[in-house]
Design a protein around this motif. Structure first.
Motif, PDB file in Angstrom:
ATOM      1  N   ASP A  42       5.630  -8.676   0.066  1.00 46.73           N
ATOM      2  CA  ASP A  42       4.434  -9.522  -0.035  1.00 46.73           C
ATOM      3  C   ASP A  42       4.701 -10.912   0.528  1.00 46.73           C
ATOM      4  O   ASP A  42       3.875 -11.477   1.260  1.00 46.73           O
ATOM      5  CB  ASP A  42       3.976  -9.622  -1.485  1.00 46.73           C
ATOM      6  CG  ASP A  42       3.291  -8.351  -1.980  1.00 46.73           C
ATOM      7  OD1 ASP A  42       2.869  -7.541  -1.132  1.00 46.73           O
ATOM      8  OD2 ASP A  42       3.183  -8.177  -3.204  1.00 46.73           O
ATOM      9  N   ASP A  64       1.952  -5.668   5.846  1.00 50.20           N
ATOM     10  CA  ASP A  64       0.667  -5.063   5.489  1.00 50.20           C
ATOM     11  C   ASP A  64       0.601  -3.582   5.834  1.00 50.20           C
ATOM     12  O   ASP A  64      -0.472  -2.982   5.835  1.00 50.20           O
ATOM     13  CB  ASP A  64      -0.487  -5.809   6.165  1.00 50.20           C
ATOM     14  CG  ASP A  64      -0.421  -5.744   7.689  1.00 50.20           C
ATOM     15  OD1 ASP A  64       0.559  -5.183   8.232  1.00 50.20           O
ATOM     16  OD2 ASP A  64      -1.353  -6.252   8.348  1.00 50.20           O
ATOM     17  N   ASP A 114      -3.561   5.551  -2.175  1.00 53.96           N
ATOM     18  CA  ASP A 114      -4.535   5.242  -1.130  1.00 53.96           C
ATOM     19  C   ASP A 114      -4.315   6.069   0.123  1.00 53.96           C
ATOM     20  O   ASP A 114      -5.222   6.195   0.961  1.00 53.96           O
ATOM     21  CB  ASP A 114      -4.443   3.762  -0.739  1.00 53.96           C
ATOM     22  CG  ASP A 114      -4.586   2.836  -1.925  1.00 53.96           C
ATOM     23  OD1 ASP A 114      -5.558   2.997  -2.672  1.00 53.96           O
ATOM     24  OD2 ASP A 114      -3.717   1.966  -2.101  1.00 53.96           O
ATOM     25  N   ALA A 115      -3.105   6.573   0.290  1.00 48.49           N
ATOM     26  CA  ALA A 115      -2.731   7.226   1.541  1.00 48.49           C
ATOM     27  C   ALA A 115      -1.724   8.328   1.250  1.00 48.49           C
ATOM     28  O   ALA A 115      -1.138   8.405   0.160  1.00 48.49           O
ATOM     29  CB  ALA A 115      -2.138   6.210   2.513  1.00 48.49           C
ATOM     30  N   ARG A 141       0.861  -1.185   0.000  1.00 42.43           N
ATOM     31  CA  ARG A 141       0.000   0.000   0.000  1.00 42.43           C
ATOM     32  C   ARG A 141       0.898   1.235   0.000  1.00 42.43           C
ATOM     33  O   ARG A 141       1.647   1.457   0.950  1.00 42.43           O
ATOM     34  CB  ARG A 141      -0.918   0.002   1.219  1.00 42.43           C
ATOM     35  CG  ARG A 141      -1.876  -1.185   1.271  1.00 42.43           C
ATOM     36  CD  ARG A 141      -2.831  -1.037   2.454  1.00 42.43           C
ATOM     37  NE  ARG A 141      -2.129  -1.141   3.725  1.00 42.43           N
ATOM     38  CZ  ARG A 141      -2.640  -0.724   4.889  1.00 42.43           C
ATOM     39  NH1 ARG A 141      -3.829  -0.138   4.917  1.00 42.43           N
ATOM     40  NH2 ARG A 141      -1.959  -0.874   6.005  1.00 42.43           N
ATOM     41  N   THR A 171      -6.125   7.876   3.332  1.00 42.63           N
ATOM     42  CA  THR A 171      -5.720   7.582   4.698  1.00 42.63           C
ATOM     43  C   THR A 171      -4.482   8.384   5.048  1.00 42.63           C
ATOM     44  O   THR A 171      -3.563   8.493   4.234  1.00 42.63           O
ATOM     45  CB  THR A 171      -5.412   6.078   4.857  1.00 42.63           C
ATOM     46  OG1 THR A 171      -6.602   5.327   4.604  1.00 42.63           O
ATOM     47  CG2 THR A 171      -4.910   5.766   6.261  1.00 42.63           C
ATOM     48  N   ARG A 194       1.647  -1.985 -10.492  1.00 46.34           N
ATOM     49  CA  ARG A 194       0.253  -2.381 -10.312  1.00 46.34           C
ATOM     50  C   ARG A 194      -0.227  -3.277 -11.433  1.00 46.34           C
ATOM     51  O   ARG A 194      -0.953  -4.242 -11.205  1.00 46.34           O
ATOM     52  CB  ARG A 194      -0.622  -1.128 -10.208  1.00 46.34           C
ATOM     53  CG  ARG A 194      -0.483  -0.415  -8.859  1.00 46.34           C
ATOM     54  CD  ARG A 194      -1.260   0.855  -8.801  1.00 46.34           C
ATOM     55  NE  ARG A 194      -1.300   1.398  -7.433  1.00 46.34           N
ATOM     56  CZ  ARG A 194      -1.500   2.658  -7.152  1.00 46.34           C
ATOM     57  NH1 ARG A 194      -1.668   3.546  -8.122  1.00 46.34           N
ATOM     58  NH2 ARG A 194      -1.530   3.067  -5.888  1.00 46.34           N
ATOM     59  N   ALA A 214      -1.228   8.282   6.644  1.00 40.11           N
ATOM     60  CA  ALA A 214      -0.351   7.188   7.052  1.00 40.11           C
ATOM     61  C   ALA A 214       0.613   7.594   8.153  1.00 40.11           C
ATOM     62  O   ALA A 214       0.931   6.792   9.037  1.00 40.11           O
ATOM     63  CB  ALA A 214       0.441   6.682   5.844  1.00 40.11           C
ATOM     64  N   ALA A 237       1.913   5.249  -0.081  1.00 35.43           N
ATOM     65  CA  ALA A 237       1.493   6.564   0.413  1.00 35.43           C
ATOM     66  C   ALA A 237       2.337   7.638  -0.258  1.00 35.43           C
ATOM     67  O   ALA A 237       3.569   7.539  -0.300  1.00 35.43           O
ATOM     68  CB  ALA A 237       1.654   6.639   1.929  1.00 35.43           C
ATOM     69  N   PHE A 287       2.180   0.551   5.320  1.00 38.20           N
ATOM     70  CA  PHE A 287       2.301   1.450   4.178  1.00 38.20           C
ATOM     71  C   PHE A 287       3.758   1.552   3.720  1.00 38.20           C
ATOM     72  O   PHE A 287       4.692   1.344   4.494  1.00 38.20           O
ATOM     73  CB  PHE A 287       1.803   2.847   4.548  1.00 38.20           C
ATOM     74  CG  PHE A 287       0.317   2.928   4.731  1.00 38.20           C
ATOM     75  CD1 PHE A 287      -0.518   2.939   3.629  1.00 38.20           C
ATOM     76  CD2 PHE A 287      -0.255   2.981   5.996  1.00 38.20           C
ATOM     77  CE1 PHE A 287      -1.896   3.012   3.776  1.00 38.20           C
ATOM     78  CE2 PHE A 287      -1.617   3.060   6.162  1.00 38.20           C
ATOM     79  CZ  PHE A 287      -2.448   3.066   5.051  1.00 38.20           C
TER      80      PHE A 287
END
Length: 271
Positions: free
Chosen positions: A232, A237, A30-31, A3, A55, A265, A57, A5, A239
């Motif tokens: 991964d 999990d 996302d952040a 994820r 979000t 992505r 972060a 930021a 940022f």
């Protein structure tokens, strides 16, 4: 997939700060993270986060006189009351309003003539106090080693030093920012440090930039896609903060430089 930021202190410099939230969201972040929010009302920032589905972060606790050259006060003798006031009256209220669960406490520049052991004792005491204030609100306090080339004299330079501080303080919500840019310059061996430290639960945030120029992570000596895959595999999990200076700082330069993120992505989606 990690994820990501956007670091709004560095990215989208063509926009005013409050307009950078929309730009980051438009590019699919996302952040967001940044150095300091205190020049703007917390409610105004919270509205930008809400408007764009972002979000918060991470941000930094008050660092002393940043414009005057200070780079944190957490290790400095005689500044404990100022540190506590800034954390209680600024950092925690902003974190509440922004829904932010991570606050970075900047260590500071080691003053000449003071023994390192004394500075470490002050640093650890301040961190223990801050972690105790933040814990009831579900907020992690983070510390970050920074390379001495970018910030000469900074108190904390190495990952092992930071993790030793976390172990000595013993607070469950005190964690380390693992910035691959700083770590590569100082010590390298990035993948083995992921294997070593991620399982401990002491890594609270990761940041990236190309080395040595601190531009996009598709340039320089770090194999970022390989390390993203390792994140991964290891089940990280949290940022990943994109804390780099765009190669092209002009209008649209940040977005154009995100080809690395679009490729990642696309490849992750096909995996």
């Amino acid at each position: 997939m990690p994820r990501f930021a956007a670091n709004l202190s560095m990215l989208y410099p063509e926009h005013g700060f409050l307009d950078r939230f929309a730009a980051a969201a438009a590019d699919g972040f996302d952040a967001v993270e940044y150095l300091f929010p205190y020049a703007f009302a917390a409610a105004d920032i919270a509205q930008r986060l809400k408007d764009h589905g972002l979000t918060q972060a991470l941000f930094n606790a008050p660092p002393g006189d940043w414009d005057g050259g200070e780079r944190g006060i957490a290790c400095l003798p005689g500044r404990q009351a100022e540190f506590q006031q800034g954390f209680l009256e600024k950092a925690l209220p902003y974190a509440r309003t922004l829904g932010c669960r991570r606050v970075h406490v900047v260590a500071g520049l080691a003053p000449a003539g003071v023994e390192r052991g004394q500075l470490r004792d002050i640093y650890c005491a301040n961190l223990a106090w801050a972690a105790a204030q933040a814990a009831p609100e579900g907020i992690d306090v983070l510390i970050e080693p920074i390379n001495p080339r970018d910030m000469p004299g900074f108190f904390l330079n190495r990952q092992d030093e930071a993790h030793a501080v976390v172990r000595d303080v013993g607070a469950a919500n005190l964690k380390v920012q693992y910035d691959w840019y700083h770590a590569q310059i100082v010590e390298g061996d990035l993948a083995m440090k992921l294997h070593q430290y991620l399982p401990t639960g002491q890594v609270g945030h990761i940041q990236i930039a190309g080395v040595p120029e601190r531009h996009e992570p598709d340039t320089g000596e770090i194999n970022h896609p390989w390390l993203f895959r390792l994140l991964d595999e290891l089940g990280y999990d949290g940022f990943v903060g994109c804390e780099y200076r765009p190669r092209n700082p002009g209008p649209g330069g940040t977005s154009a430089g995100l080809a690395w993120l679009r490729r990642w992505r696309e490849n992750a989606g096909r995996a």
